[in-house]
Design a protein around this motif. Structure first.
Motif, PDB file in Angstrom:
ATOM      1  N   LEU A 225       3.182   0.654  14.669  1.00 48.37           N
ATOM      2  CA  LEU A 225       3.845  -0.195  13.740  1.00 48.37           C
ATOM      3  C   LEU A 225       4.863   1.038  12.932  1.00 48.37           C
ATOM      4  N   LEU A 226       4.981   2.661  13.728  1.00 46.09           N
ATOM      5  CA  LEU A 226       5.415   3.546  12.954  1.00 46.09           C
ATOM      6  C   LEU A 226       6.767   3.996  13.806  1.00 46.09           C
ATOM      7  N   THR A 227       6.736   3.269  14.689  1.00 51.04           N
ATOM      8  CA  THR A 227       8.666   3.464  15.133  1.00 51.04           C
ATOM      9  C   THR A 227       9.243   2.511  15.676  1.00 51.04           C
ATOM     10  N   PRO A 228      10.789   2.079  15.902  1.00 49.41           N
ATOM     11  CA  PRO A 228      11.155   2.942  15.815  1.00 49.41           C
ATOM     12  C   PRO A 228      10.900   3.453  13.857  1.00 49.41           C
ATOM     13  N   ALA A 229      11.697   2.708  13.126  1.00 49.04           N
ATOM     14  CA  ALA A 229      11.750   2.498  11.899  1.00 49.04           C
ATOM     15  C   ALA A 229      10.199   2.135  10.897  1.00 49.04           C
ATOM     16  N   PRO A 230       9.606   3.041  10.102  1.00 48.75           N
ATOM     17  CA  PRO A 230       7.898   1.609   9.700  1.00 48.75           C
ATOM     18  C   PRO A 230       8.734   1.249   8.591  1.00 48.75           C
ATOM     19  N   ASN A 231       8.345   0.123   8.371  1.00 45.13           N
ATOM     20  CA  ASN A 231       8.129  -0.923   7.543  1.00 45.13           C
ATOM     21  C   ASN A 231       6.543  -0.318   6.247  1.00 45.13           C
ATOM     22  N   ALA A 232       7.094  -1.229   5.590  1.00 42.26           N
ATOM     23  CA  ALA A 232       5.925  -0.456   4.153  1.00 42.26           C
ATOM     24  C   ALA A 232       4.866  -1.954   3.873  1.00 42.26           C
ATOM     25  N   MET A 233       5.766  -2.755   4.190  1.00 44.40           N
ATOM     26  CA  MET A 233       4.641  -4.137   4.260  1.00 44.40           C
ATOM     27  C   MET A 233       4.645  -4.451   5.360  1.00 44.40           C
ATOM     28  N   ARG A 234       5.061  -4.183   6.431  1.00 42.96           N
ATOM     29  CA  ARG A 234       3.933  -4.414   7.574  1.00 42.96           C
ATOM     30  C   ARG A 234       2.954  -3.118   7.485  1.00 42.96           C
ATOM     31  N   LEU A 235       3.249  -1.992   7.999  1.00 42.12           N
ATOM     32  CA  LEU A 235       2.346  -0.979   7.350  1.00 42.12           C
ATOM     33  C   LEU A 235       0.863  -1.312   6.745  1.00 42.12           C
ATOM     34  N   THR A 236       0.838  -1.929   5.450  1.00 39.61           N
ATOM     35  CA  THR A 236       0.107  -2.606   4.769  1.00 39.61           C
ATOM     36  C   THR A 236      -0.476  -3.123   4.718  1.00 39.61           C
ATOM     37  N   LEU A 237       0.514  -5.105   5.286  1.00 39.22           N
ATOM     38  CA  LEU A 237      -0.522  -5.840   5.340  1.00 39.22           C
ATOM     39  C   LEU A 237      -0.852  -6.002   7.053  1.00 39.22           C
ATOM     40  N   HIS A 238      -0.179  -5.566   7.826  1.00 35.81           N
ATOM     41  CA  HIS A 238      -0.868  -5.820   9.446  1.00 35.81           C
ATOM     42  C   HIS A 238      -1.969  -5.922   9.866  1.00 35.81           C
ATOM     43  N   PRO A 239      -2.552  -6.312  10.421  1.00 28.07           N
ATOM     44  CA  PRO A 239      -4.036  -6.169  10.776  1.00 28.07           C
ATOM     45  C   PRO A 239      -4.075  -5.051  11.736  1.00 28.07           C
ATOM     46  N   ASP A 240      -3.080  -4.834  12.206  1.00 23.59           N
ATOM     47  CA  ASP A 240      -3.425  -3.515  12.638  1.00 23.59           C
ATOM     48  C   ASP A 240      -3.357  -1.964  12.261  1.00 23.59           C
ATOM     49  N   GLY A 241      -2.526  -2.275  10.793  1.00 21.11           N
ATOM     50  CA  GLY A 241      -2.237  -1.536   9.886  1.00 21.11           C
ATOM     51  C   GLY A 241      -3.092  -0.497   9.075  1.00 21.11           C
ATOM     52  N   LEU A 242      -2.784  -0.759   7.711  1.00 19.47           N
ATOM     53  CA  LEU A 242      -3.731  -0.384   6.517  1.00 19.47           C
ATOM     54  C   LEU A 242      -4.924  -1.329   6.678  1.00 19.47           C
ATOM     55  N   ALA A 243      -4.528  -2.582   5.996  1.00 24.90           N
ATOM     56  CA  ALA A 243      -5.414  -4.033   5.753  1.00 24.90           C
ATOM     57  C   ALA A 243      -6.779  -3.566   6.063  1.00 24.90           C
ATOM     58  N   PRO A 244      -7.044  -3.708   6.935  1.00 24.24           N
ATOM     59  CA  PRO A 244      -8.571  -3.890   7.601  1.00 24.24           C
ATOM     60  C   PRO A 244      -9.480  -1.973   7.067  1.00 24.24           C
ATOM     61  N   ARG A 245      -8.158  -0.987   5.750  1.00 28.46           N
ATOM     62  CA  ARG A 245      -8.930  -0.062   5.193  1.00 28.46           C
ATOM     63  C   ARG A 245      -8.896  -0.627   3.583  1.00 28.46           C
ATOM     64  N   ILE A 246      -7.994  -1.470   3.544  1.00 27.15           N
ATOM     65  CA  ILE A 246      -8.824  -2.025   2.336  1.00 27.15           C
ATOM     66  C   ILE A 246      -9.273  -2.929   1.062  1.00 27.15           C
ATOM     67  N   ARG A 247     -10.259  -1.973   0.426  1.00 27.04           N
ATOM     68  CA  ARG A 247     -11.003  -2.723   0.078  1.00 27.04           C
ATOM     69  C   ARG A 247     -10.546  -4.040  -0.576  1.00 27.04           C
ATOM     70  N   ASN A 248      -9.275  -4.209  -1.645  1.00 22.36           N
ATOM     71  CA  ASN A 248      -9.411  -5.026  -2.319  1.00 22.36           C
ATOM     72  C   ASN A 248      -8.275  -5.863  -1.640  1.00 22.36           C
ATOM     73  N   LEU A 249      -8.213  -5.973  -0.455  1.00 25.37           N
ATOM     74  CA  LEU A 249      -6.737  -6.312   0.762  1.00 25.37           C
ATOM     75  C   LEU A 249      -6.599  -8.266  -0.300  1.00 25.37           C
ATOM     76  N   ARG A 250      -7.033  -9.035  -0.494  1.00 21.75           N
ATOM     77  CA  ARG A 250      -6.564  -9.658  -1.233  1.00 21.75           C
ATOM     78  C   ARG A 250      -5.760 -10.101  -2.861  1.00 21.75           C
ATOM     79  N   GLU A 251      -6.623  -9.217  -3.451  1.00 14.28           N
ATOM     80  CA  GLU A 251      -5.678  -9.240  -4.581  1.00 14.28           C
ATOM     81  C   GLU A 251      -4.251  -7.796  -4.649  1.00 14.28           C
ATOM     82  N   TRP A 252      -4.235  -6.849  -3.470  1.00 16.38           N
ATOM     83  CA  TRP A 252      -2.889  -6.300  -3.701  1.00 16.38           C
ATOM     84  C   TRP A 252      -2.324  -6.859  -2.689  1.00 16.38           C
ATOM     85  N   ARG A 253      -2.378  -7.831  -1.771  1.00 12.70           N
ATOM     86  CA  ARG A 253      -1.223  -8.721  -1.352  1.00 12.70           C
ATOM     87  C   ARG A 253      -1.032  -9.538  -2.242  1.00 12.70           C
TER      88      ARG A 253
END
Length: 269
Positions: free
Chosen positions: A140-168
């Motif tokens: 998810l970090l190479t070759p060019a990271p995408n902020a939306m993928r980093l945030t919402l991908h299940p292998d990215g930040l999504a599992p760590r976001i406590r209010n994921l449904r609201e932030w999504r």
């Protein structure tokens, strides 16, 4: 420098201007008054009975707050050359801009900050962002990271976001507004991709002794066993004269509570 515009093939400038006017919910009379013209002339332009001058196209686009890339499309549809260049970000002509953005987001540390382009590709990020991305896979970090993928991908930040449904929901609504303003196949494809990611249930958390009061929707994210809370702000450049510059956005994350601010300050050094 290169110039790229996305005029709709075979469509004159009149229907495009009318679509922008209706999108902005402005009457022909109000637009005419703002542009120092007449409602009759605006009507003739929209119906194709009158061809607007290049100056008039730019004036109407300005009063309709048309994005820079789409102003080029209006000019092409009216039979004129594009007015705004699209300079690659790596071009030496933008050295000062890149340096300024890097200094800006570094000066924001230890708070997170990043710069993205029109399709949310990350073009610069500070150490606050890098800290939050610890543990995200290289895919998810190479070759060019995408902020939306980093945030919402299940292998990215999504599992760590406590209010994921609201932030999504906030992020998808933000993309929907952009799609309404930009005829971008790439942006629409990204939206359809991230909107289809599975959404895990929000993590339950204990109620704090004193419920937090936020002045904006926070991003609540886990980091090293603690929950950090941020509110974000997005900045763009004032009156840009280049398509690339017009589509850059600087997003900063401000601590939403004293505990988050204290923790980030402890990471300096």
């Amino acid at each position: 420098m290169t110039i790229v515009a996305s005029a709709t093939a075979g469509q004159g400038v009149g229907p495009l201007l009318r679509a922008w006017r209706e999108r902005r919910r402005i009457s022909q009379l109000k637009l005419a008054l703002r542009a120092d013209s007449s409602a009759r002339h605006i009507s003739f332009v929209e119906t194709g009975r009158s061809r607007p001058s290049e100056e008039m196209v730019l004036r109407l686009a300005d009063h309709l707050d048309v994005p820079v890339r789409e102003r080029n499309a209006l000019l092409l549809a009216a039979g004129y050359a594009p007015h705004y260049p699209e300079t690659p970000l790596a071009d030496p002509a933008l050295d000062a801009l890149r340096d300024g953005m890097e200094r800006l987001i570094q000066g924001y540390e230890p708070y997170p900050a990043l710069v993205v382009d029109a399709t949310y590709t990350v073009v610069a990020a500070n150490r606050g962002i890098i800290m939050l991305l610890e543990g995200v896979p290289d895919s998810l970090l190479t070759p060019a990271p995408n902020a939306m993928r980093l945030t919402l991908h299940p292998d990215g930040l999504a599992p760590r976001i406590r209010n994921l449904r609201e932030w999504r929901g906030h992020l998808l609504a933000q993309m929907e507004r952009q799609i309404a303003l930009h005829r971008s196949d790439a942006l629409r494809a990204l939206y359809e991709e991230v909107a289809a990611y599975p959404v895990p249930e929000d993590r339950p958390e204990a109620e704090p002794a004193e419920p937090a009061v936020y002045f904006a929707l926070p991003l609540r994210i886990e980091h090293e066993g603690r929950v950090l809370s941020f509110v974000s702000s997005i900045s763009t450049f004032n009156t840009p004269m280049d398509v690339t510059v017009a589509e850059l956005a600087i997003e900063t994350f401000l601590p939403a509570d004293p505990a988050t601010a204290k923790y980030l300050q402890s990471q300096v050094g």
